[in-house]
Design an enzyme around this catalytic site. Structure first.
Site, PDB file in Angstrom:
ATOM      1  N   MET A  18     -20.682  -5.367   0.409  1.00 49.02           N
ATOM      2  CA  MET A  18     -19.562  -4.936   1.238  1.00 49.02           C
ATOM      3  C   MET A  18     -19.550  -3.414   1.333  1.00 49.02           C
ATOM      4  O   MET A  18     -19.413  -2.729   0.309  1.00 49.02           O
ATOM      5  CB  MET A  18     -18.234  -5.444   0.657  1.00 49.02           C
ATOM      6  CG  MET A  18     -18.092  -6.958   0.709  1.00 49.02           C
ATOM      7  SD  MET A  18     -16.511  -7.526   0.044  1.00 49.02           S
ATOM      8  CE  MET A  18     -16.801  -7.276  -1.719  1.00 49.02           C
ATOM      9  N   MET A  19     -19.689  -2.917   2.541  1.00 49.31           N
ATOM     10  CA  MET A  19     -19.713  -1.475   2.749  1.00 49.31           C
ATOM     11  C   MET A  19     -18.439  -0.826   2.230  1.00 49.31           C
ATOM     12  O   MET A  19     -17.332  -1.310   2.493  1.00 49.31           O
ATOM     13  CB  MET A  19     -19.888  -1.158   4.233  1.00 49.31           C
ATOM     14  CG  MET A  19     -21.255  -1.530   4.784  1.00 49.31           C
ATOM     15  SD  MET A  19     -22.620  -0.667   3.967  1.00 49.31           S
ATOM     16  CE  MET A  19     -22.285   1.030   4.439  1.00 49.31           C
ATOM     17  N   CYS A 100     -24.570  -7.998   9.864  1.00 55.21           N
ATOM     18  CA  CYS A 100     -23.522  -7.024  10.197  1.00 55.21           C
ATOM     19  C   CYS A 100     -23.408  -6.854  11.708  1.00 55.21           C
ATOM     20  O   CYS A 100     -24.407  -6.608  12.387  1.00 55.21           O
ATOM     21  CB  CYS A 100     -23.826  -5.684   9.545  1.00 55.21           C
ATOM     22  SG  CYS A 100     -22.550  -4.439   9.853  1.00 55.21           S
ATOM     23  N   GLY A 213     -15.115 -16.674   4.237  1.00 54.61           N
ATOM     24  CA  GLY A 213     -13.798 -17.295   4.149  1.00 54.61           C
ATOM     25  C   GLY A 213     -13.523 -18.113   2.913  1.00 54.61           C
ATOM     26  O   GLY A 213     -12.508 -18.810   2.853  1.00 54.61           O
ATOM     27  N   ARG A 234     -14.455 -10.601   0.287  1.00 54.13           N
ATOM     28  CA  ARG A 234     -13.115 -10.021   0.337  1.00 54.13           C
ATOM     29  C   ARG A 234     -12.159 -10.630  -0.678  1.00 54.13           C
ATOM     30  O   ARG A 234     -11.294  -9.941  -1.224  1.00 54.13           O
ATOM     31  CB  ARG A 234     -12.540 -10.158   1.755  1.00 54.13           C
ATOM     32  CG  ARG A 234     -13.117  -9.151   2.744  1.00 54.13           C
ATOM     33  CD  ARG A 234     -12.523  -9.335   4.124  1.00 54.13           C
ATOM     34  NE  ARG A 234     -12.957 -10.574   4.749  1.00 54.13           N
ATOM     35  CZ  ARG A 234     -12.352 -11.154   5.784  1.00 54.13           C
ATOM     36  NH1 ARG A 234     -11.252 -10.609   6.277  1.00 54.13           N
ATOM     37  NH2 ARG A 234     -12.827 -12.248   6.325  1.00 54.13           N
TER      38      ARG A 234
END
Length: 330
Positions: A18-19, A100, A213, A234
């Site tokens: 994750m950037m 991406c 998700g 996330r």
């Protein structure tokens, strides 16, 4: 045809690249929560490694292992060179980003746009695998734009697999490169786990890991009945303590999970060492803000760190103050 090295790492649970998030401080923190999860770096472009500050991008702590370096690029020779750097620095795996959707990486012929060029991707994977002995994997979407959903995915995977690559991390959401922002691409196209499961059923020789998700370990267990691994991003950043049960639930470990306080005590030691090297406290503590999510005092914990860690000269006393705010109510 080159053959991929037999993986020595178990990818049943992986932490997404994750950037701006999964930097070395974040990964060290995550490792305190799970000893078995496989960690992935932020995407690093080939240009940054070849022409930039290589040590800055490649440095990591031995305690993070197993950790994979994710590369962004589309030139086979440049990718091979950077894969060699990864092996020299001790990474456990190299991963190519084909997922991406941002305009910035598209302009550099990086990310999801490469799904439109499966033969080029095959060449890239072949070049990397011929150069290194560590595993080389790929992360991609189920499709892009008007690509036929399953037929397009299968053609891409089959083409890339001819390189000898056997590990495919599939973000179960199509990327719309025209008309949607990167943020919208994280939520608007519907998730299709069934499509990824079908890919595994029809290509049982490939290691198929699903991403996108996933929010709970129960959901992970359900997906693992038909797939080889799961990748979370996330959710574990927002709620990192979810990872404390990964070793037991996903890997069958018998060691009790660490408490939040135990994790933070170890992280304090890490922060003290890094502070002595000139690293700012906020660069490290920003990754811990969600540790007490859902518990009394969580808001006070976040506030103390957010308001004080960035200040000039801030030290680990900020962490202890934040812990005092929350642990008294736990």
């Amino acid at each position: 045809m080159p053959s991929n090295t037999t993986p020595t790492i178990n990818r049943r649970f992986t932490c997404a690249p994750m950037m701006d998030w999964s930097d070395r401080h974040c990964r060290y923190f995550w490792r305190l929560l799970s000893k078995h999860a496989v960690l992935y770096t932020e995407m690093v472009t080939t240009g940054a490694l070849i022409y930039g500050d290589r040590e800055r991008f490649l440095r990591f702590n031995a305690e993070e292992a197993p950790v994979a370096l994710q590369l962004g690029g589309s030139d086979p020779e440049a990718l091979a060179q950077c894969a060699a750097y990864a092996e020299q620095w001790g990474y456990s795996e190299v991963n190519l980003n084909c997922g991406c959707p941002s305009d910035r990486v598209q302009s550099g012929r990086i990310g999801a746009c490469l799904m439109a060029e499966p033969e080029l991707v095959r060449e890239c994977m072949s070049a990397m695998m011929e150069r290194v002995g560590i595993p080389v994997s790929i992360k991609h979407r189920i499709g892009i734009d008007d690509m036929e959903d399953y037929a397009g995915l299968l053609n891409f995977v089959d083409t890339v697999a001819r390189s000898g690559c056997t590990t495919f991390i599939v973000h179960a959401r199509k990327a719309w490169l025209q008309g949607l922002s990167p943020k919208e691409n994280r939520d608007i196209p519907p998730l299709d786990y069934e499509l990824v499961a079908r890919l595994k059923q029809e290509r049982p020789n490939l290691e198929i890991i699903v991403n996108g998700g996933i929010k709970t370990l129960n959901q992970c267990q359900e997906l693992l009945t038909g797939l080889d691994g799961v990748m979370l991003g996330r959710e574990i950043y927002a709620n990192p303590y979810l990872m404390a049960d990964v070793d037991k639930i996903i890997y069958g470990a018998t060691t009790p999970p660490p408490s939040r306080l135990e994790v933070m005590r170890e992280f304090v030691n890490y922060c003290e060492e890094e502070l002595s090297k000139g690293v700012k406290l906020s660069s490290m503590t920003r990754h811990t803000l969600g540790l007490y999510q859902g518990l009394p005092g969580a808001r006070r914990f976040r506030r103390v760190i957010s308001e004080n860690a960035h200040k000039s000269g801030a030290g680990v006393d900020v962490i202890w103050q934040a812990l005092q705010e929350v642990e008294s109510g736990v």
